[in-house]
Design a protein around this motif. Structure first.
Motif, PDB file in Angstrom:
ATOM      1  N   ILE A 196      44.377  47.078  49.186  1.00 35.76           N
ATOM      2  CA  ILE A 196      45.270  46.432  48.210  1.00 35.76           C
ATOM      3  C   ILE A 196      45.272  44.932  48.473  1.00 35.76           C
ATOM      4  O   ILE A 196      45.248  44.478  49.624  1.00 35.76           O
ATOM      5  CB  ILE A 196      46.712  46.983  48.319  1.00 35.76           C
ATOM      6  N   SER A 197      45.329  44.141  47.399  1.00 38.68           N
ATOM      7  CA  SER A 197      45.409  42.689  47.530  1.00 38.68           C
ATOM      8  C   SER A 197      46.174  42.117  46.352  1.00 38.68           C
ATOM      9  O   SER A 197      46.053  42.616  45.227  1.00 38.68           O
ATOM     10  CB  SER A 197      44.001  42.078  47.589  1.00 38.68           C
ATOM     11  N   GLN A 198      46.973  41.083  46.612  1.00 41.52           N
ATOM     12  CA  GLN A 198      47.677  40.380  45.536  1.00 41.52           C
ATOM     13  C   GLN A 198      47.410  38.899  45.663  1.00 41.52           C
ATOM     14  O   GLN A 198      47.493  38.330  46.757  1.00 41.52           O
ATOM     15  CB  GLN A 198      49.181  40.633  45.557  1.00 41.52           C
ATOM     16  N   GLY A 199      47.056  38.264  44.519  1.00 38.93           N
ATOM     17  CA  GLY A 199      46.762  36.844  44.535  1.00 38.93           C
ATOM     18  C   GLY A 199      47.998  35.997  44.805  1.00 38.93           C
ATOM     19  O   GLY A 199      49.126  36.395  44.515  1.00 38.93           O
ATOM     20  N   ALA A 200      47.768  34.801  45.367  1.00 37.76           N
ATOM     21  CA  ALA A 200      48.880  33.908  45.682  1.00 37.76           C
ATOM     22  C   ALA A 200      49.613  33.446  44.438  1.00 37.76           C
ATOM     23  O   ALA A 200      50.795  33.088  44.496  1.00 37.76           O
ATOM     24  CB  ALA A 200      48.356  32.700  46.460  1.00 37.76           C
ATOM     25  N   ASN A 201      48.931  33.451  43.271  1.00 36.07           N
ATOM     26  CA  ASN A 201      49.591  33.015  42.046  1.00 36.07           C
ATOM     27  C   ASN A 201      50.486  34.098  41.445  1.00 36.07           C
ATOM     28  O   ASN A 201      51.141  33.878  40.434  1.00 36.07           O
ATOM     29  CB  ASN A 201      48.550  32.568  41.009  1.00 36.07           C
ATOM     30  N   GLU A 202      50.485  35.290  42.043  1.00 36.12           N
ATOM     31  CA  GLU A 202      51.380  36.387  41.662  1.00 36.12           C
ATOM     32  C   GLU A 202      51.164  36.885  40.238  1.00 36.12           C
ATOM     33  O   GLU A 202      52.054  37.486  39.647  1.00 36.12           O
ATOM     34  CB  GLU A 202      52.846  35.986  41.857  1.00 36.12           C
ATOM     35  N   ILE A 203      49.979  36.652  39.688  1.00 37.56           N
ATOM     36  CA  ILE A 203      49.727  37.187  38.347  1.00 37.56           C
ATOM     37  C   ILE A 203      48.645  38.264  38.389  1.00 37.56           C
ATOM     38  O   ILE A 203      48.179  38.715  37.352  1.00 37.56           O
ATOM     39  CB  ILE A 203      49.329  36.083  37.346  1.00 37.56           C
ATOM     40  N   ASN A 204      48.262  38.684  39.577  1.00 40.87           N
ATOM     41  CA  ASN A 204      47.197  39.676  39.705  1.00 40.87           C
ATOM     42  C   ASN A 204      47.493  40.598  40.885  1.00 40.87           C
ATOM     43  O   ASN A 204      47.722  40.135  41.995  1.00 40.87           O
ATOM     44  CB  ASN A 204      45.860  38.961  39.911  1.00 40.87           C
ATOM     45  N   ILE A 205      47.511  41.892  40.622  1.00 40.19           N
ATOM     46  CA  ILE A 205      47.590  42.897  41.675  1.00 40.19           C
ATOM     47  C   ILE A 205      46.314  43.714  41.598  1.00 40.19           C
ATOM     48  O   ILE A 205      45.995  44.282  40.544  1.00 40.19           O
ATOM     49  CB  ILE A 205      48.809  43.825  41.507  1.00 40.19           C
ATOM     50  N   SER A 206      45.564  43.757  42.698  1.00 42.61           N
ATOM     51  CA  SER A 206      44.280  44.440  42.703  1.00 42.61           C
ATOM     52  C   SER A 206      44.220  45.474  43.811  1.00 42.61           C
ATOM     53  O   SER A 206      44.866  45.340  44.853  1.00 42.61           O
ATOM     54  CB  SER A 206      43.128  43.444  42.898  1.00 42.61           C
ATOM     55  N   CYS A 207      43.432  46.511  43.570  1.00 41.15           N
ATOM     56  CA  CYS A 207      43.182  47.507  44.604  1.00 41.15           C
ATOM     57  C   CYS A 207      41.761  48.014  44.455  1.00 41.15           C
ATOM     58  O   CYS A 207      41.152  47.898  43.381  1.00 41.15           O
ATOM     59  CB  CYS A 207      44.186  48.651  44.530  1.00 41.15           C
ATOM     60  N   VAL A 208      41.232  48.563  45.540  1.00 37.38           N
ATOM     61  CA  VAL A 208      39.885  49.118  45.534  1.00 37.38           C
ATOM     62  C   VAL A 208      39.984  50.632  45.527  1.00 37.38           C
ATOM     63  O   VAL A 208      40.725  51.210  46.330  1.00 37.38           O
ATOM     64  CB  VAL A 208      39.075  48.630  46.744  1.00 37.38           C
ATOM     65  N   ILE A 209      39.249  51.262  44.619  1.00 35.81           N
ATOM     66  CA  ILE A 209      39.259  52.714  44.480  1.00 35.81           C
ATOM     67  C   ILE A 209      37.827  53.227  44.442  1.00 35.81           C
ATOM     68  O   ILE A 209      36.873  52.433  44.338  1.00 35.81           O
ATOM     69  CB  ILE A 209      40.012  53.161  43.198  1.00 35.81           C
ATOM     70  N   ASP A 210      37.668  54.529  44.511  1.00 34.02           N
ATOM     71  CA  ASP A 210      36.349  55.136  44.377  1.00 34.02           C
ATOM     72  C   ASP A 210      35.823  54.901  42.967  1.00 34.02           C
ATOM     73  O   ASP A 210      36.552  55.075  41.980  1.00 34.02           O
ATOM     74  CB  ASP A 210      36.448  56.645  44.655  1.00 34.02           C
ATOM     75  N   GLY A 211      34.547  54.485  42.851  1.00 38.48           N
ATOM     76  CA  GLY A 211      33.976  54.180  41.550  1.00 38.48           C
ATOM     77  C   GLY A 211      33.995  55.352  40.587  1.00 38.48           C
ATOM     78  O   GLY A 211      34.041  55.155  39.370  1.00 38.48           O
ATOM     79  N   ARG A 212      34.003  56.592  41.124  1.00 40.70           N
ATOM     80  CA  ARG A 212      34.020  57.766  40.247  1.00 40.70           C
ATOM     81  C   ARG A 212      35.349  57.919  39.521  1.00 40.70           C
ATOM     82  O   ARG A 212      35.440  58.613  38.499  1.00 40.70           O
ATOM     83  CB  ARG A 212      33.727  59.025  41.068  1.00 40.70           C
ATOM     84  N   ASP A 213      36.396  57.279  40.047  1.00 40.39           N
ATOM     85  CA  ASP A 213      37.728  57.369  39.427  1.00 40.39           C
ATOM     86  C   ASP A 213      38.034  56.177  38.524  1.00 40.39           C
ATOM     87  O   ASP A 213      39.161  56.048  38.045  1.00 40.39           O
ATOM     88  CB  ASP A 213      38.805  57.453  40.516  1.00 40.39           C
ATOM     89  N   ALA A 214      37.055  55.297  38.292  1.00 39.20           N
ATOM     90  CA  ALA A 214      37.330  54.023  37.625  1.00 39.20           C
ATOM     91  C   ALA A 214      37.901  54.210  36.225  1.00 39.20           C
ATOM     92  O   ALA A 214      38.946  53.637  35.883  1.00 39.20           O
ATOM     93  CB  ALA A 214      36.055  53.177  37.578  1.00 39.20           C
ATOM     94  N   VAL A 215      37.245  54.997  35.390  1.00 41.28           N
ATOM     95  CA  VAL A 215      37.694  55.150  34.000  1.00 41.28           C
ATOM     96  C   VAL A 215      39.035  55.882  33.944  1.00 41.28           C
ATOM     97  O   VAL A 215      39.934  55.498  33.180  1.00 41.28           O
ATOM     98  CB  VAL A 215      36.629  55.899  33.168  1.00 41.28           C
ATOM     99  N   LYS A 216      39.200  56.905  34.767  1.00 44.79           N
ATOM    100  CA  LYS A 216      40.482  57.613  34.797  1.00 44.79           C
ATOM    101  C   LYS A 216      41.604  56.672  35.212  1.00 44.79           C
ATOM    102  O   LYS A 216      42.674  56.642  34.573  1.00 44.79           O
ATOM    103  CB  LYS A 216      40.412  58.803  35.762  1.00 44.79           C
ATOM    104  N   ALA A 217      41.388  55.884  36.252  1.00 46.51           N
ATOM    105  CA  ALA A 217      42.422  54.958  36.720  1.00 46.51           C
ATOM    106  C   ALA A 217      42.746  53.915  35.670  1.00 46.51           C
ATOM    107  O   ALA A 217      43.910  53.539  35.474  1.00 46.51           O
ATOM    108  CB  ALA A 217      41.947  54.286  38.010  1.00 46.51           C
ATOM    109  N   LEU A 218      41.729  53.434  34.987  1.00 44.04           N
ATOM    110  CA  LEU A 218      41.933  52.426  33.947  1.00 44.04           C
ATOM    111  C   LEU A 218      42.862  52.965  32.864  1.00 44.04           C
ATOM    112  O   LEU A 218      43.800  52.283  32.429  1.00 44.04           O
ATOM    113  CB  LEU A 218      40.578  52.043  33.363  1.00 44.04           C
TER     114      LEU A 218
END
Length: 602
Positions: free
Chosen positions: A558-580
């Motif tokens: 998990i990572s959040q940018g210092a500008n607080e307008i982006n929350i990102s996480c890394v997931i398995d590529g096979r789950d990409a469309v489902k997560a989206l």
């Protein structure tokens, strides 16, 4: 390796930056009463940039249905990329780079026999006259080396010759399919033939000296925009618009240190400000004619490709908008604008009418093809908005990247009802969409696939700052760009693009193992939720991660940018469309009034 390089190619009788005409493509035989830019002194300039696919597939539509609608209210300037092909590999720029590689490869294969006597002019005569003096070329020849329109005096034709023939054929076919006026078509065909002959000569010369410098490679790719803009100018003339082809290949004054900058050095903002002023002044000289401008503006100190990359056409359009003080920069694509998610993967994705530059930059970094942040910066700093529009839907409003960072973009809306989703056991019914101000939502969710995650655990042989310094030193040494990073005193997780060559990645892993144990995870994806409103949206991170957990999507980091307008996480590529889809429905779906939503949807 020789220190001599081919003279950069140029159009016949190239103009100086201050000249009023930029090419022999000033069609003598043109229809009368051509439509021109408005002469209203109060009218503002409007810069329109068309990408390679738009120019390749929709040039006639652009000339008939888009540009005429703006000419009476604006002064329109057009910037074109090199034409695309039926596949990415067949795009003009890719073919030009392929031809450059083939020239060097052919040189090295035949180096043992490539003496002066082994080449001949096209008619079979010796390259040099018996007295040893070079032969002179005929007037009007497009070859940059006098009579050096050379072909090897061997039975085999170099492989780049076939590539140049393909480029020539593609552009001639496009011209014949789009232009009805025989006089305009004839002159355009002459221009295409001349440019392709000039390109062929340049590649032959590069093969002789067995070198293509960064500056020479810039000149080679410049042929793509040259051909594309000539075709676009001819089509506009054919459709009754008074267009002028404008080449910017000589717009930057030549200096002795053009190649002095290394690839690691960058040009300062002062350089780009100067380019903006130069191109603005050049385009104003077109008068009422509609300028069709090449995106290529090399040679640039340190090389155009090294300094800017293949997005230089977007950058040039931004600099032109600044130089002209344009009311708007329009970037025409094959999509309606920026969506709340990729509409090819998320059926409920909605068009975003207004977005801030910060949000657009975050979406670009994390997988959405919007506009490069550096390109945006050039126009946003001058308070010029960017509008992304669709060549297939010119009446649509598109998406505006607004220069005022304080303007809140309303949530994107749609008239289409959401798909079936369970709310207390019943499916959605068509509902009235809420007004924008009634709901605060993130702006968009995006996915960046083909990610590699490197996890490094300290071996505790060094103090924590030495541990981090060693890791960052390895990344810098091998030029590895990190998209996301998460750190503690003894553990670092990094997400990088899978585009890193396997050989380099293996070396990076070996070096990192000096600092601790390393694990590598392939086929991962970065999921990013972006929005200015998230700064004040309590619980949005919890909603995002709980939704993923309830959907059985495992989170690697998990990572959040210092500008607080982006929350990102890394997931398995096979789950990409489902997560989206899960995150879009949970965090971005506009919900109807007075309806309680099941706990997993919040």
């Amino acid at each position: 390796m020789s220190d001599v390089e081919p003279t950069p190619p140029s159009s016949p009788s190239p103009p100086s930056p201050g000249s009023s005409s930029s090419s022999s493509l000033d069609f003598i035989h043109t229809p009368p009463n051509l439509h021109q830019n408005t002469i209203d002194p109060a009218a503002k300039w409007l810069v329109q940039k068309y990408g390679g696919t738009s120019v390749g597939k929709f040039a006639t539509k652009i000339a008939e249905d888009i540009i005429p609608n703006y000419l009476d209210q604006h002064k329109v300037a057009i910037v074109c990329s090199a034409r695309s092909g039926s596949t990415k590999a067949l795009g003009t720029t890719n073919l030009l780079l392929q031809a450059a590689s083939e020239a060097l490869r052919a040189s090295r294969l035949s180096k043992s026999s490539s003496d002066t006597s082994g080449f001949a002019t096209p008619n079979g005569a010796s390259l040099f006259s018996p007295s040893g003096s070079p032969k002179t070329r005929s007037p009007g020849s497009g070859a940059p080396f006098g009579a050096l329109a050379m072909t090897p005096a061997t039975p085999d034709t170099p492989s780049f010759d076939a590539t140049v023939d393909l480029i020539r054929s593609e552009h001639l076919t496009a011209a014949r399919g789009a232009i009805s006026n025989p006089d305009i078509l004839k002159e355009l065909q002459v221009e295409i033939e001349r440019d392709c002959d000039s390109l062929r000569s340049f590649l032959f010369a590069a093969q002789i000296i067995d070198e293509i410098s960064p500056r020479s490679k810039d000149s080679i790719i410049g042929y793509g925009e040259r051909l594309s803009c000539k075709i676009m100018a001819a089509i506009l003339r054919d459709k009754g618009i008074d267009a002028e082809y404008v080449s910017l290949e000589n717009i930057i004054p030549t200096t002795d240190d053009q190649d002095a900058l290394s690839g690691s050095e960058t040009l300062g903002q002062e350089f780009y400000d100067d380019v903006a002023a130069l191109v603005g002044e050049r385009i104003r000289q077109c008068g009422a004619r509609v300028p069709v401008v090449t995106g290529f503006f090399g040679p640039v100190p340190g090389s155009l490709l090294r300094q800017i990359g293949r997005g230089y056409t977007d950058l040039l359009s931004a600099l032109l908008a600044v130089g002209l003080g344009a009311s708007e920069l329009q970037i025409w694509k094959e999509v309606d604008g920026i969506f709340t998610a990729d509409p090819r993967k998320v059926p409920t994705a909605r068009l975003i009418p207004i977005i801030s530059p910060e949000e657009a930059a975050e979406l670009t970094y994390y997988g959405s093809e919007v506009v490069h942040p550096f390109t945006m910066e050039q126009v946003i700093r001058k308070k010029i908005p960017i509008r992304i529009k669709n060549v297939e839907n010119p009446q649509g409003g598109g998406t505006v990247i607004h220069p005022d960072s304080e303007v809140d973009s309303p949530p994107a809306q749609t008239e289409r009802a959401p798909p079936s989703a369970f709310i207390y056991g019943s499916a959605y019914r068509p509902v009235t969409i809420c007004e924008p101000e009634e709901q605060k939502l993130p702006t968009a969710v995006t996915i960046k696939e083909n990610i590699v995650v490197l996890n490094v655990n300290s071996n505790r042989k060094s103090v924590s700052h030495g541990f981090l310094a060693g890791i960052f030193g390895v990344l810098d040494r091998f030029g590895v760009v990190v998209d996301l990073i998460s750190t503690s005193e003894v553990h670092v997780s990094m997400a990088i693009e899978d585009g890193v060559q396997k050989k380099i990645l293996d070396k990076v892993v070996r070096e990192l193992r000096k600092s601790g144990t390393v694990s590598v995870h392939h086929n991962m994806a970065i999921l990013s939720l972006v929005g200015k409103r998230m700064r004040h949206l309590v619980g949005i991170a919890g909603r995002m991660f709980t939704t993923l957990g309830n959907g059985n999507v495992n989170i690697e980091m998990i990572s959040q940018g210092a500008n607080e307008i982006n929350i990102s996480c890394v997931i398995d590529g096979r789950d990409a469309v489902k997560a989206l889809n899960l995150i879009h429905q949970s965090c971005l779906q506009i919900r109807p009034h007075n309806v309680k939503v099941g706990p997993w949807l919040f």
